[in-house]
Write a protein that holds these residues in place. Structure first.
Motif, PDB file in Angstrom:
ATOM      1  N   ALA A  53       2.907  -2.089   5.760  1.00  0.00           N
ATOM      2  CA  ALA A  53       3.477  -2.154   7.109  1.00  0.00           C
ATOM      3  C   ALA A  53       2.506  -1.589   8.144  1.00  0.00           C
ATOM      4  O   ALA A  53       2.379  -2.122   9.250  1.00  0.00           O
ATOM      5  N   ARG A  54       1.815  -0.509   7.797  1.00  0.00           N
ATOM      6  CA  ARG A  54       0.835   0.075   8.728  1.00  0.00           C
ATOM      7  C   ARG A  54      -0.302  -0.917   9.011  1.00  0.00           C
ATOM      8  O   ARG A  54      -0.779  -1.030  10.143  1.00  0.00           O
ATOM      9  N   THR A  55      -0.734  -1.626   7.973  1.00  0.00           N
ATOM     10  CA  THR A  55      -1.785  -2.627   8.150  1.00  0.00           C
ATOM     11  C   THR A  55      -1.320  -3.754   9.065  1.00  0.00           C
ATOM     12  O   THR A  55      -2.052  -4.207   9.945  1.00  0.00           O
ATOM     13  N   LEU A  56      -0.092  -4.204   8.855  1.00  0.00           N
ATOM     14  CA  LEU A  56       0.464  -5.258   9.700  1.00  0.00           C
ATOM     15  C   LEU A  56       0.594  -4.790  11.147  1.00  0.00           C
ATOM     16  O   LEU A  56       0.286  -5.530  12.085  1.00  0.00           O
ATOM     17  N   ALA A  57       1.042  -3.547  11.318  1.00  0.00           N
ATOM     18  CA  ALA A  57       1.192  -3.000  12.666  1.00  0.00           C
ATOM     19  C   ALA A  57      -0.165  -2.928  13.369  1.00  0.00           C
ATOM     20  O   ALA A  57      -0.291  -3.252  14.559  1.00  0.00           O
ATOM     21  N   ALA A  58      -1.192  -2.531  12.625  1.00  0.00           N
ATOM     22  CA  ALA A  58      -2.535  -2.443  13.201  1.00  0.00           C
ATOM     23  C   ALA A  58      -3.065  -3.814  13.608  1.00  0.00           C
ATOM     24  O   ALA A  58      -3.919  -3.920  14.506  1.00  0.00           O
ATOM     25  N   ALA A  59      -2.541  -4.868  12.965  1.00  0.00           N
ATOM     26  CA  ALA A  59      -2.954  -6.238  13.290  1.00  0.00           C
ATOM     27  C   ALA A  59      -2.159  -6.818  14.453  1.00  0.00           C
ATOM     28  O   ALA A  59      -2.364  -7.981  14.821  1.00  0.00           O
ATOM     29  N   GLY A  60      -1.238  -6.032  15.022  1.00  0.00           N
ATOM     30  CA  GLY A  60      -0.502  -6.495  16.194  1.00  0.00           C
ATOM     31  C   GLY A  60       0.942  -6.870  15.956  1.00  0.00           C
ATOM     32  O   GLY A  60       1.633  -7.319  16.887  1.00  0.00           O
ATOM     33  N   VAL A  61       1.445  -6.697  14.733  1.00  0.00           N
ATOM     34  CA  VAL A  61       2.838  -7.035  14.445  1.00  0.00           C
ATOM     35  C   VAL A  61       3.765  -6.012  15.106  1.00  0.00           C
ATOM     36  O   VAL A  61       3.579  -4.803  14.958  1.00  0.00           O
ATOM     37  N   LYS A  62       4.776  -6.498  15.825  1.00  0.00           N
ATOM     38  CA  LYS A  62       5.737  -5.627  16.499  1.00  0.00           C
ATOM     39  C   LYS A  62       7.085  -5.576  15.771  1.00  0.00           C
ATOM     40  O   LYS A  62       7.830  -4.611  15.901  1.00  0.00           O
ATOM     41  N   GLU A  63       7.398  -6.635  15.037  1.00  0.00           N
ATOM     42  CA  GLU A  63       8.692  -6.714  14.341  1.00  0.00           C
ATOM     43  C   GLU A  63       8.451  -6.942  12.852  1.00  0.00           C
ATOM     44  O   GLU A  63       7.771  -7.888  12.467  1.00  0.00           O
ATOM     45  N   LEU A  64       9.030  -6.083  12.022  1.00  0.00           N
ATOM     46  CA  LEU A  64       9.007  -6.259  10.575  1.00  0.00           C
ATOM     47  C   LEU A  64      10.383  -6.721  10.122  1.00  0.00           C
ATOM     48  O   LEU A  64      11.398  -6.106  10.472  1.00  0.00           O
ATOM     49  N   ILE A  65      10.400  -7.777   9.327  1.00  0.00           N
ATOM     50  CA  ILE A  65      11.649  -8.327   8.823  1.00  0.00           C
ATOM     51  C   ILE A  65      11.671  -8.126   7.318  1.00  0.00           C
ATOM     52  O   ILE A  65      10.869  -8.720   6.598  1.00  0.00           O
ATOM     53  N   LEU A  66      12.554  -7.267   6.847  1.00  0.00           N
ATOM     54  CA  LEU A  66      12.610  -6.926   5.421  1.00  0.00           C
ATOM     55  C   LEU A  66      13.350  -8.010   4.661  1.00  0.00           C
ATOM     56  O   LEU A  66      14.484  -8.378   5.018  1.00  0.00           O
ATOM     57  N   VAL A  67      12.709  -8.516   3.596  1.00  0.00           N
ATOM     58  CA  VAL A  67      13.299  -9.579   2.800  1.00  0.00           C
ATOM     59  C   VAL A  67      13.192  -9.255   1.316  1.00  0.00           C
ATOM     60  O   VAL A  67      12.271  -8.560   0.873  1.00  0.00           O
TER      61      VAL A  67
END
Length: 432
Positions: free
Chosen positions: A179-193
């Protein structure tokens, strides 16, 4: 550099696996192309949950094999996991069949394929894939976070346990790191599946760990929204409700795949828990979060479903007033208990009930949307003039069309909602 394309079919969990493939290939200096016609190698990440998904996968594979460019074809995903050995002879055009557990070996697999080898690499479905780099779509402000694989439920219509194996949670620390890696890439919303997000942690930690995972993810500064999909209503614990109600980043939104409302049909489906328990969970959620947006999905035409069962389902939709509803026509799948049940429903009846259910739900969804007209909401911009609020999950719910907006994707802004468009979408304007 070897030009490689990835085609993704199926669900959000497959999308995650495709992004792992792209990450592995990018790290190993493959040239990634979006047009399969330009690629030397095309990886088809397949779904085989129902017959229609298998048919789509086979048509995609054969289309590539018979096209002008004739790339090397690698079949990945559920179709490979479930049917690789029987398709080995039937699809000689395919250079390799690989399971999700082989994604880390993809560069070496492609090298061997280009040398003329034909490969089958399908590890056991619960094999942990290890640390994999991940490459999401450029400019995409959201990403799916797959928190578990497999399923321990034995619903009589479902092939997932046979394809993916038993439920196995991914380690919490690993999820937070991803999640930290995704956030660093600009992701603002995480959708847990997951096949069941609410079962997270029980298999490896001996307790439900979803609330703790949500708290850990909420501490990532760049993440603005956390959204939950595929939650079993009978596992909506008081702690989960509390986290959803009090943690600002956890959206008051929940997807509850209930499948039916007739007790007779639910028993035939071998669904865990009871409808009464599900209704009580929904009532608890609405008491704690009066404005929570709820989505559910239902199957029509299940074996034995008669007109009374179907009317019970419609009456249930009327009483529950879900914001969003999806429906599927029952598909008999080989190896499932439901495929052998008596009283199979004719296809034309399934189609009629599907259309009737969707038409019945339309004014309910419209009314839910209309209640928000005139109000201000936070919106995550997805592209020019379009975004979503907390009430709308990407790819399955409606959108908000924003008058005159040129804000870039990933921007969070306040929008005043001005109207409803085509039942499912809303219109709005940016508040200065």
């Amino acid at each position: 550099m070897i030009k490689t394309a990835v085609i993704t079919l199926g669900c959000a969990k497959n999308q995650v696996d495709s992004e792992y493939m792209l990450g592995v290939l990018a790290k190993n200096h493959f040239a990634l192309v979006s047009d399969p016609g330009e690629a030397e190698v095309v990886i088809v990440n397949t779904c085989s949950f129902i017959t229609a998904a298998k048919q789509e996968a086979l048509e995609t594979i054969l289309g590539l094999a018979q096209g002008e460019s004739r790339p090397y074809i690698i079949v990945a995903g559920c179709l490979a996991q479930q049917h690789a050995r029987e398709l080995w002879e039937e699809l000689p055009e395919v250079a390799a069949f690989i399971g999700p557990g082989a994604i880390g070996r993809l560069p070496r697999i492609i090298e061997r394929v280009l040398k003329g080898e034909r490969l089958l690499d399908v590890p056991h479905p619960d094999k942990e894939e290890g640390e994999l780099p991940r490459l999401t779509g450029k400019g995409k402000p959201y990403a799916f976070l797959k928190i578990a694989e497999g399923c321990d439920n034995r619903c009589s219509y479902c092939t997932i346990p046979a394809i993916k194996g038993p439920y196995h949670s991914r380690p919490l620390a690993k999820l937070v790191a991803e999640a930290r890696t995704l956030a660093a890439a600009g992701v603002k919303e995480l959708i847990l599946v997951a096949q069941d997000t609410t079962a997270y942690g029980l298999d490896c930690y001996g307790e439900y760990r979803l609330p703790r995972l949500l708290r850990e993810l909420a501490r990532i500064p760049e993440i603005e929204w956390l959204r939950l999909l595929y939650a079993y209503p009978t596992r909506i614990t008081p702690e989960l409700v509390e986290v959803m109600a009090t943690e600002a980043k956890v959206l008051p939104y929940l997807d509850l795949p209930l499948q039916h409302a007739s007790k007779t049909i639910l028993r035939r489906m071998n669904r865990p828990g009871s409808l009464t328990a599900g209704i009580k969970a929904i009532e608890r959620l609405r008491r704690a979060m009066p404005e929570i947006a709820l989505r559910s999905t239902f199957i029509v035409g299940f074996p034995g479903e008669d007109e009374e069962d179907f009317q019970i389902l419609l009456d249930f939709l009327g009483s529950m007033q879900f914001d969003w509803v999806g429906a599927f026509k029952y598909s008999p799948e080989a190896g499932t208990g439901a495929a052998d049940l008596p009283d199979q429903v004719p296809e034309e009846v399934k189609e009629e009930r599907y259309r009737k259910l969707m038409l019945y739900q339309q004014p309910i969804t419209r009314a839910c949307n209309e209640r928000w007209v005139g109000r201000q909401v936070q919106v995550l911009i997805e592209g020019p003039g379009v975004g979503r609020s907390f009430r709308q999950a990407p790819e399955v719910d409606g959108l908000i069309y924003i008058k005159g907006s040129t804000l870039p994707a990933g921007t969070m802004t306040t929008v005043k909602l001005t109207g409803v468009h085509s039942n499912y979408d809303l219109m709005g304007e940016v508040e200065e």
